[in-house]
Write an enzyme that holds these catalytic residues in place. Structure first.
Site, PDB file in Angstrom:
ATOM      1  N   ASN A   1      -5.930   9.429   1.170  1.00 21.72           N
ATOM      2  CA  ASN A   1      -6.404   8.863   2.440  1.00 21.72           C
ATOM      3  C   ASN A   1      -6.891   9.931   3.421  1.00 21.72           C
ATOM      4  O   ASN A   1      -8.067  10.001   3.728  1.00 21.72           O
ATOM      5  CB  ASN A   1      -5.298   8.040   3.101  1.00 21.72           C
ATOM      6  N   ASP A   2      -5.954  10.739   3.916  1.00 17.43           N
ATOM      7  CA  ASP A   2      -6.353  11.651   4.980  1.00 17.43           C
ATOM      8  C   ASP A   2      -5.330  12.753   5.206  1.00 17.43           C
ATOM      9  O   ASP A   2      -4.178  12.678   4.767  1.00 17.43           O
ATOM     10  CB  ASP A   2      -6.569  10.891   6.296  1.00 17.43           C
TER      11      ASP A   2
ATOM     12  N   ASP B   1       0.812  -1.204   0.000  1.00 20.28           N
ATOM     13  CA  ASP B   1       0.000   0.000   0.000  1.00 20.28           C
ATOM     14  C   ASP B   1       0.853   1.265   0.000  1.00 20.28           C
ATOM     15  O   ASP B   1       0.465   2.288  -0.581  1.00 20.28           O
ATOM     16  CB  ASP B   1      -0.931   0.010   1.212  1.00 20.28           C
ATOM     17  N   GLY B   2       2.008   1.220   0.653  1.00 17.36           N
ATOM     18  CA  GLY B   2       2.885   2.393   0.664  1.00 17.36           C
ATOM     19  C   GLY B   2       3.334   2.767  -0.737  1.00 17.36           C
ATOM     20  O   GLY B   2       3.342   3.943  -1.119  1.00 17.36           O
TER      21      GLY B   2
ATOM     22  N   LYS C   1       0.634  17.074  26.055  1.00 12.87           N
ATOM     23  CA  LYS C   1       0.531  16.176  24.892  1.00 12.87           C
ATOM     24  C   LYS C   1      -0.758  16.374  24.104  1.00 12.87           C
ATOM     25  O   LYS C   1      -1.082  15.569  23.243  1.00 12.87           O
ATOM     26  CB  LYS C   1       0.599  14.715  25.345  1.00 12.87           C
TER      27      LYS C   1
ATOM     28  N   GLU D   1     -16.666   8.401 -39.341  1.00 13.89           N
ATOM     29  CA  GLU D   1     -16.781   9.612 -40.150  1.00 13.89           C
ATOM     30  C   GLU D   1     -15.565   9.801 -41.050  1.00 13.89           C
ATOM     31  O   GLU D   1     -15.671  10.340 -42.146  1.00 13.89           O
ATOM     32  CB  GLU D   1     -16.953  10.835 -39.241  1.00 13.89           C
TER      33      GLU D   1
ATOM     34  N   ASP E   1     -19.740   8.295 -35.338  1.00  9.99           N
ATOM     35  CA  ASP E   1     -19.309   9.690 -35.417  1.00  9.99           C
ATOM     36  C   ASP E   1     -18.687  10.007 -34.063  1.00  9.99           C
ATOM     37  O   ASP E   1     -19.399  10.207 -33.077  1.00  9.99           O
ATOM     38  CB  ASP E   1     -20.478  10.630 -35.702  1.00  9.99           C
TER      39      ASP E   1
ATOM     40  N   LEU F   1     -17.283  12.546 -32.894  1.00  2.00           N
ATOM     41  CA  LEU F   1     -17.476  13.893 -32.367  1.00  2.00           C
ATOM     42  C   LEU F   1     -18.403  14.650 -33.312  1.00  2.00           C
ATOM     43  O   LEU F   1     -17.962  15.262 -34.291  1.00  2.00           O
ATOM     44  CB  LEU F   1     -16.133  14.611 -32.224  1.00  2.00           C
ATOM     45  N   ASP F   2     -19.696  14.586 -33.048  1.00  2.00           N
ATOM     46  CA  ASP F   2     -20.684  15.280 -33.868  1.00  2.00           C
ATOM     47  C   ASP F   2     -20.885  16.680 -33.293  1.00  2.00           C
ATOM     48  O   ASP F   2     -21.292  16.832 -32.152  1.00  2.00           O
ATOM     49  CB  ASP F   2     -22.009  14.509 -33.859  1.00  2.00           C
TER      50      ASP F   2
END
Length: 567
Positions: free
Chosen positions: A136-137, A67-68, A152, A370, A386, A388-389
């Site tokens: 994460n945080d 995970d690190g 403390k 196209e 198509d 990108l119409d």
């Protein structure tokens, strides 16, 4: 981001931990990449990827470690909008769920476009010149005293969108994302969130001195401001960013604008299995009982047309992020016939993602776009795309553009999907099964008087359609996208559509959707419209059906509106 886009992967960049087990995993990764014709670059964990990352290449980020190492990957890949897959060579790993034994199979699933991508909420923090993002945080805590008998605890004043939340008295606070809910937040008795496509922030007190102070959940857009009463340590994702703050320093925390795109495969444990096995979640302690069968709210597609429609939906949704990222920022343009017919790099990016998805699923099908023939197989099935119409709109930052994808059987459209990336509207239809917008059935209007109807028109070279019909109706609108015109007709946002000339890829998907919503689609003579008619470029008249005869009669009485269409 959709998993189908991963099928266009060209390059792997791997961040590798120093663990002995990682060396063998990298060797397997190198062999797999070579066998699949993909580039591979590796860097040691902690090193920057700038020297090996190519921004113009479709890249998959990989981490090899625990995970690190995965968090280091998030730190580097997320700002570059690169999806990330974690291979576990560590011990206890919660974020990384692909076992080394499944490395090749999982990666193959990814580049076939069959994996999914979780969009994980991130957190952004600013304080004392530090600007950082984490998955994460953010932890704000007291500075460890040199003398063990010294104070403390710390006092922190917290505000949410300018409203005073209160004073937190203890060892500090954690501001956690849904992904981070299973770490420090859980240890401090915060709730666990399923992190998949989930957006929120938790304010969790650490070692609070008041029993009544409980974790709070706020939206990811909330601006949390924390005022320090004394020296305080600020840590992001367990110390990957660290800053020591002074008295009266202010920390600003909110949800990050960018998400972390985490790749998930069928070789991963699902979230609930993971929290059961790794965190001992009691609800799965079945004492030897078998797990009950899955209950799904959606039935699996069982016909060829349903499976094809689901593929089309996944394919067009996969282009949402790349198209939105380039929208209005296009730097490379060239022209086909004139300056109004712009082709952008976005066209090719969208086309590549969609055609790759289709080729992986239906390699025997013909694909036409196209820009021409992409794949000619002689199949009875043809995909008409198509990518990108409304390119002119797109290049100028106008949101009225769409992606259109139709499946034809022997030249007859049987499946149609049209997607508007800026509004996240998706229209779909299967011949004989009705039309839908974002999964909700749609139908045309029931207006029966042309004078009370709203019309839409495409290219109108002399402005004659507009001038003739504008005053005699409730108006004429032009969006610059034939696919959107037909979809707006289908869901009742317009009563009729006239297109001076069309190409098959402009209208094939929209015709299926409009017809399934109850529309009549013909030429101006009233003859049913054929995608591949006698003319290369065809006029199109579509309406709710009630006003169709009146509309086509007026068009025939004014032939100058359409008789210059090219044969």
């Amino acid at each position: 981001m959709r998993g189908r886009r991963l099928a266009t992967t060209e390059e792997l960049v791997a961040i590798v931990s120093p663990a002995e087990e990682s060396e063998a995993a990298v060797q397997r990764l190198e062999t797999w990449a070579d066998d699949n014709g993909l580039g591979l670059q590796t860097v040691d964990v902690g090193d920057d990827i700038d020297d090996v990352y190519a921004p113009d290449s479709e890249t998959l980020g990989v981490t090899v470690g625990g995970d690190g190492t995965f968090l280091e990957g998030i730190k580097q890949f997320s700002p570059r909008n690169v999806p990330i897959l974690g291979v576990n060579t560590g011990t206890l790993a919660f974020l990384v769920r692909v076992d080394v034994d499944d490395l090749e199979a999982a990666l193959t699933e990814v580049v076939q476009g069959r994996a999914t991508i979780d969009e994980r909420q991130q957190v952004a923090v600013e304080a004392n010149g530090l600007e950082a993002t984490g998955i994460n945080d953010v932890m704000v805590k007291n500075v460890r005293p040199e003398n063990p008998i010294d104070r403390k605890i710390t006092k922190l004043d917290v505000f949410a969108d300018g409203q005073y939340v209160g004073e937190y008295d203890g060892t500090g606070l954690a501001i956690a994302t849904p992904t981070g809910s299973t770490g420090i937040s859980l240890s401090a008795n915060g709730p666990v969130h399923n992190p998949t496509n989930n957006s929120c922030l938790q304010i969790v007190p650490l070692h609070t001195h008041r029993m009544g102070v409980r974790p709070l959940i706020v939206s990811e857009n909330t601006e949390i401001r924390i005022v320090c009463s004394e020296e305080t340590d600020l840590l992001v994702d367990g110390g990957r960013f660290h800053e020591q703050l002074e008295t009266d320093d202010v920390i600003t925390v909110t949800g990050a604008k960018s998400t972390a795109n985490v790749v998930r495969t069928s070789y991963d444990d699902d979230f609930f299995t993971a929290i059961s096995e790794l965190l001992g979640w009691g609800a799965r302690d079945t004492a030897g009982k078998s797990i009950p069968p899955t209950i799904s709210s959606e039935s699996e597609p069982d016909s060829f047309e349903e499976r094809a429609c689901e593929l089309a939906k996944e394919a067009v949704r996969s282009v949402r992020n790349p198209l939105r990222n380039l929208h209005g920022k296009v730097e490379k343009e060239r022209y086909k016939t004139d300056a109004s017919d712009v082709i952008t790099e976005a066209d090719y990016l969208s086309e590549n993602i969609i055609t790759t998805a289709i080729e992986n699923e239906y390699p025997a099908h013909t694909i036409l776009t196209e820009e021409g023939v992409h794949t000619e197989t002689g199949s009875e099935y043809t995909w008409l795309i198509d990518p990108l119409d409304g390119t002119g709109n797109y290049a100028n930052g106008n949101p009225n553009y769409a992606v259109s994808l139709a499946l034809l059987e022997n030249d007859e459209p049987i499946v149609g999907v049209v997607y508007a990336p800026e509004t996240d509207e998706l229209w779909s239809a299967i011949a004989g099964e009705g039309a839908y917008k974002n999964g909700v059935p749609v139908t045309v209007t029931d207006r029966n008087a042309l004078e009370e109807s709203m019309l839409m028109s495409g290219y109108d070279p002399e402005g004659t359609f507009l001038s003739y019909f504008y005053d005699g109706t409730r108006g004429v609108r032009r969006l610059g996208s034939a696919a959107l015109h037909l979809c707006y007709l289908a869901n009742g946002s317009a009563d009729a559509v006239w297109e001076y000339d069309t190409y098959p890829w402009d209208v094939a998907a929209g015709i299926v959707i409009a017809r399934e919503a109850g529309a009549s689609v013909t030429d101006s003579s009233g003859t049913p419209f054929e995608v591949y008619g006698e003319k290369d470029r065809q006029e199109l008249v579509a309406s709710n059906g009630h006003i169709h005869d009146d509309l086509t009669t007026r068009l025939r009485d004014n032939e100058h509106l359409y008789n210059t269409v090219d044969n």
